[in-house]
Design a protein around this motif. Sequence first.
Motif, PDB file in Angstrom:
ATOM      1  N   ASN A 104       0.863  -1.162   0.000  1.00  0.00           N
ATOM      2  CA  ASN A 104       0.000   0.000   0.000  1.00  0.00           C
ATOM      3  C   ASN A 104       0.911   1.226   0.000  1.00  0.00           C
ATOM      4  OD1 ASN A 104      -1.543   2.260   0.934  1.00  0.00           O
ATOM      5  ND2 ASN A 104      -3.070   0.851   1.776  1.00  0.00           N
ATOM      6  N   PRO A 105       0.726   2.159  -0.928  1.00  0.00           N
ATOM      7  CA  PRO A 105       1.629   3.311  -0.997  1.00  0.00           C
ATOM      8  C   PRO A 105       1.711   4.105   0.300  1.00  0.00           C
ATOM      9  CG  PRO A 105       0.285   3.189  -2.970  1.00  0.00           C
ATOM     10  CD  PRO A 105      -0.269   2.171  -2.022  1.00  0.00           C
ATOM     11  N   ASP A 106       0.672   4.008   1.156  1.00  0.00           N
ATOM     12  CA  ASP A 106       0.682   4.734   2.432  1.00  0.00           C
ATOM     13  C   ASP A 106       1.635   4.131   3.453  1.00  0.00           C
ATOM     14  OD1 ASP A 106      -1.136   6.637   1.708  1.00  0.00           O
ATOM     15  OD2 ASP A 106      -2.857   5.673   2.644  1.00  0.00           O
ATOM     16  N   THR A 107       2.086   2.904   3.245  1.00  0.00           N
ATOM     17  CA  THR A 107       2.782   2.169   4.315  1.00  0.00           C
ATOM     18  C   THR A 107       4.270   2.003   4.083  1.00  0.00           C
ATOM     19  OG1 THR A 107       2.250   0.048   3.261  1.00  0.00           O
ATOM     20  CG2 THR A 107       0.676   0.890   4.895  1.00  0.00           C
ATOM     21  N   VAL A 108       4.833   2.620   3.059  1.00  0.00           N
ATOM     22  CA  VAL A 108       6.270   2.464   2.797  1.00  0.00           C
ATOM     23  C   VAL A 108       6.926   3.827   2.614  1.00  0.00           C
ATOM     24  CG1 VAL A 108       5.979   0.198   1.710  1.00  0.00           C
ATOM     25  CG2 VAL A 108       5.959   2.254   0.288  1.00  0.00           C
ATOM     26  N   ASN A 109       8.201   3.876   2.917  1.00  0.00           N
ATOM     27  CA  ASN A 109       9.027   5.046   2.600  1.00  0.00           C
ATOM     28  C   ASN A 109      10.361   4.536   2.088  1.00  0.00           C
ATOM     29  OD1 ASN A 109      10.556   4.272   4.871  1.00  0.00           O
ATOM     30  ND2 ASN A 109       9.440   5.675   6.229  1.00  0.00           N
ATOM     31  N   ALA A 110      11.272   5.448   1.807  1.00  0.00           N
ATOM     32  CA  ALA A 110      12.544   5.049   1.197  1.00  0.00           C
ATOM     33  C   ALA A 110      13.329   4.098   2.095  1.00  0.00           C
ATOM     34  CB  ALA A 110      13.368   6.293   0.870  1.00  0.00           C
ATOM     35  N   ASP A 111      13.342   4.347   3.395  1.00  0.00           N
ATOM     36  CA  ASP A 111      14.087   3.474   4.315  1.00  0.00           C
ATOM     37  C   ASP A 111      13.480   2.070   4.346  1.00  0.00           C
ATOM     38  OD1 ASP A 111      15.849   5.506   4.971  1.00  0.00           O
ATOM     39  OD2 ASP A 111      14.742   6.109   6.769  1.00  0.00           O
ATOM     40  N   VAL A 148       2.175   7.056  -4.570  1.00  0.00           N
ATOM     41  CA  VAL A 148       2.584   6.009  -5.511  1.00  0.00           C
ATOM     42  C   VAL A 148       3.900   6.392  -6.164  1.00  0.00           C
ATOM     43  CG1 VAL A 148       1.950   4.672  -7.541  1.00  0.00           C
ATOM     44  CG2 VAL A 148       0.176   5.379  -5.923  1.00  0.00           C
ATOM     45  N   ALA A 149       3.987   7.623  -6.639  1.00  0.00           N
ATOM     46  CA  ALA A 149       5.210   8.080  -7.301  1.00  0.00           C
ATOM     47  C   ALA A 149       6.397   8.026  -6.355  1.00  0.00           C
ATOM     48  CB  ALA A 149       5.012   9.499  -7.829  1.00  0.00           C
ATOM     49  N   ALA A 150       6.183   8.400  -5.093  1.00  0.00           N
ATOM     50  CA  ALA A 150       7.276   8.365  -4.114  1.00  0.00           C
ATOM     51  C   ALA A 150       7.732   6.930  -3.861  1.00  0.00           C
ATOM     52  CB  ALA A 150       6.828   9.015  -2.811  1.00  0.00           C
ATOM     53  N   GLY A 151       6.790   6.012  -3.795  1.00  0.00           N
ATOM     54  CA  GLY A 151       7.149   4.611  -3.583  1.00  0.00           C
ATOM     55  C   GLY A 151       7.945   4.042  -4.732  1.00  0.00           C
ATOM     56  N   ILE A 152       7.551   4.373  -5.947  1.00  0.00           N
ATOM     57  CA  ILE A 152       8.278   3.875  -7.119  1.00  0.00           C
ATOM     58  C   ILE A 152       9.670   4.496  -7.180  1.00  0.00           C
ATOM     59  CG2 ILE A 152       8.298   3.916  -9.645  1.00  0.00           C
ATOM     60  CD1 ILE A 152       5.208   3.595  -9.433  1.00  0.00           C
ATOM     61  N   ALA A 153       9.782   5.776  -6.836  1.00  0.00           N
ATOM     62  CA  ALA A 153      11.104   6.415  -6.800  1.00  0.00           C
ATOM     63  C   ALA A 153      12.007   5.725  -5.787  1.00  0.00           C
ATOM     64  CB  ALA A 153      10.962   7.896  -6.476  1.00  0.00           C
ATOM     65  N   ALA A 158      16.499   1.849  -4.851  1.00  0.00           N
ATOM     66  CA  ALA A 158      16.986   0.630  -4.196  1.00  0.00           C
ATOM     67  C   ALA A 158      17.289  -0.482  -5.190  1.00  0.00           C
ATOM     68  CB  ALA A 158      15.956   0.142  -3.180  1.00  0.00           C
ATOM     69  N   GLY A 159      17.074  -0.231  -6.482  1.00  0.00           N
ATOM     70  CA  GLY A 159      17.354  -1.245  -7.497  1.00  0.00           C
ATOM     71  C   GLY A 159      16.277  -2.295  -7.646  1.00  0.00           C
ATOM     72  N   MET A 160      15.053  -1.983  -7.198  1.00  0.00           N
ATOM     73  CA  MET A 160      13.947  -2.933  -7.297  1.00  0.00           C
ATOM     74  C   MET A 160      13.076  -2.622  -8.504  1.00  0.00           C
ATOM     75  SD  MET A 160      12.767  -3.194  -3.301  1.00  0.00           S
ATOM     76  CE  MET A 160      11.531  -4.467  -3.586  1.00  0.00           C
ATOM     77  N   ARG A 161      12.508  -3.658  -9.109  1.00  0.00           N
ATOM     78  CA  ARG A 161      11.501  -3.497 -10.157  1.00  0.00           C
ATOM     79  C   ARG A 161      10.171  -3.125  -9.519  1.00  0.00           C
ATOM     80  NH1 ARG A 161      11.760  -9.242 -12.748  1.00  0.00           N
ATOM     81  NH2 ARG A 161       9.740  -8.554 -13.524  1.00  0.00           N
ATOM     82  N   SER A 162       9.331  -2.393 -10.268  1.00  0.00           N
ATOM     83  CA  SER A 162       8.039  -1.958  -9.745  1.00  0.00           C
ATOM     84  C   SER A 162       6.907  -2.348 -10.686  1.00  0.00           C
ATOM     85  CB  SER A 162       8.016  -0.442  -9.553  1.00  0.00           C
ATOM     86  OG  SER A 162       8.929  -0.025  -8.578  1.00  0.00           O
ATOM     87  N   SER A 163       5.764  -2.601 -10.081  1.00  0.00           N
ATOM     88  CA  SER A 163       4.522  -2.827 -10.804  1.00  0.00           C
ATOM     89  C   SER A 163       3.442  -2.009 -10.120  1.00  0.00           C
ATOM     90  CB  SER A 163       4.152  -4.311 -10.782  1.00  0.00           C
ATOM     91  OG  SER A 163       2.863  -4.532 -11.338  1.00  0.00           O
ATOM     92  N   VAL A 164       2.395  -1.639 -10.860  1.00  0.00           N
ATOM     93  CA  VAL A 164       1.237  -1.012 -10.232  1.00  0.00           C
ATOM     94  C   VAL A 164      -0.019  -1.760 -10.661  1.00  0.00           C
ATOM     95  CG1 VAL A 164       2.265   1.271 -10.009  1.00  0.00           C
ATOM     96  CG2 VAL A 164       0.970   0.715 -12.072  1.00  0.00           C
ATOM     97  N   THR A 184      -1.205   7.976 -16.369  1.00  0.00           N
ATOM     98  CA  THR A 184      -0.380   8.283 -15.198  1.00  0.00           C
ATOM     99  C   THR A 184       0.477   7.087 -14.816  1.00  0.00           C
ATOM    100  OG1 THR A 184      -2.045   9.845 -14.373  1.00  0.00           O
ATOM    101  CG2 THR A 184      -0.423   9.029 -12.785  1.00  0.00           C
ATOM    102  N   ALA A 185      -0.117   5.895 -14.858  1.00  0.00           N
ATOM    103  CA  ALA A 185       0.645   4.684 -14.556  1.00  0.00           C
ATOM    104  C   ALA A 185       1.791   4.504 -15.535  1.00  0.00           C
ATOM    105  CB  ALA A 185      -0.277   3.468 -14.567  1.00  0.00           C
ATOM    106  N   ILE A 186       1.527   4.736 -16.807  1.00  0.00           N
ATOM    107  CA  ILE A 186       2.586   4.614 -17.821  1.00  0.00           C
ATOM    108  C   ILE A 186       3.697   5.624 -17.559  1.00  0.00           C
ATOM    109  CG2 ILE A 186       3.089   4.981 -20.266  1.00  0.00           C
ATOM    110  CD1 ILE A 186       0.230   3.879 -20.822  1.00  0.00           C
ATOM    111  N   ASP A 187       3.309   6.864 -17.223  1.00  0.00           N
ATOM    112  CA  ASP A 187       4.295   7.918 -17.006  1.00  0.00           C
ATOM    113  C   ASP A 187       5.170   7.658 -15.776  1.00  0.00           C
ATOM    114  OD1 ASP A 187       3.375   9.228 -19.236  1.00  0.00           O
ATOM    115  OD2 ASP A 187       2.129  10.660 -18.130  1.00  0.00           O
ATOM    116  N   LEU A 188       4.730   6.779 -14.891  1.00  0.00           N
ATOM    117  CA  LEU A 188       5.550   6.430 -13.734  1.00  0.00           C
ATOM    118  C   LEU A 188       6.795   5.645 -14.128  1.00  0.00           C
ATOM    119  CD1 LEU A 188       2.715   5.431 -11.230  1.00  0.00           C
ATOM    120  CD2 LEU A 188       4.252   7.401 -11.000  1.00  0.00           C
TER     121      LEU A 188
END
Length: 401
Positions: A104-111, A148-153, A158-164, A184-188
């Motif tokens: 959930n995008p609300d539950t993660v940050n960069a750390d 969502v954008a912050a999570g993907i960034a 961190a070198g991880m692949r992302s999906s939405v 918007t999803a494509i532009d991510l």
Amino acid sequence: MFEAYIHVPFCIRRCGYCDFNTYTAVDMGAGASRGNYANMVIREMSIVHDWQIAHGVNEPEAATVFFGGGTPTILKASDLVAMLNAVRDTWGIADNAEITTEANPDTVNADYVKELADGGFNRISFGMQSAVPSVLKTLDRTHTPANVAAGIAAANAAGMRSSVDLIYGAPGESLDDWRVSVRTAIDLGVDHISAYALTVAPNTKMGRQIAVGTLPTPDDDDEATKYEIADDLLSAAGLEWYEISNWACPGYESQHNLGYWRNVDWAGLGPGAHSHYGNVMDVEQSTSAETSETVKSSGLRSWDIAHPRMWGQAINDDNVPWSGSERISNEENLEEIIMLGLRIREGLDLSRLGNMVDMARIQPMEDEGLIVIRDGRVIPTRTGRLLNDTVIERFFDACSL
């Protein structure tokens, strides 16, 4: 091929459309609390592995591991890493394995994301659902497109692949709203996008709102149009469909999900999780005077107890925490091969069905533009994807199973 799926049944709040096996309580009893959940799943792994060995199930190293929910990222990152390490200790994890968690995008940050990556995760799937605030409100989602954008960034760093994941067909969602979400999803810049038609279960908040007329009923034609919009926009952006609801850049398909559609073996862990084994031995008493036992082998599917407290109690009693299981007959296995094969771009391999298919009854579907037959495989067209249930039903009618 062997996969591991770990279900995390906890959420901060329950979305109005959600019919998954999820709970908002922090402690469900019998050790099934958020704080102790990783320990319970690790214990289940040991019990399940012992059961596998006792029943002649000798799995290779896990080719994929997937954490779903619920909201896996409601747990501490160290808990997810601990469960991943336990999969490695129990079954082993193959080199270059795909290791995914939903988030959930609300539950993660960069750390948080970096801790996952350092612990062995290499893929993260964000529940985006929509980029339109009014649609997110209808779906009871609390995140914003910026989350969502912050999570993907963070995943990129961190070198991880992302999906939405996207959902189309929410009450009140216009065609333009849907185009905004897909673009918007494509532009991510992600390499994988899933788009699912909204399914309304009557026992959900949204189901009750629709039943009393507070919200309009989703429209099949509207959803079909939105599917075509998604397919057009995603294809133009270089993401190819590989399963009815999934598009990816070439080489970035979800290997875990492909495993399901290819009918491989997987162990499901956690309340309500399902497992599938293609070859399980049973030792039963024989009626023969020559031997006291006989070994029988066939496929099996099973499902864990849904309620976390009862699931936890079974684990505390050192029992495999299944609510039930069933043997898979040869006919049922072939039916699954057909249904799953007709959902994916690689198609249904006709050689797996021998002489059971009356091709004279299959050919009309190609003439109607529902399928193409290429190199011995049956592949649904876009029209066939939209009418997938019809394609499957007609295919069954042409088979002597």
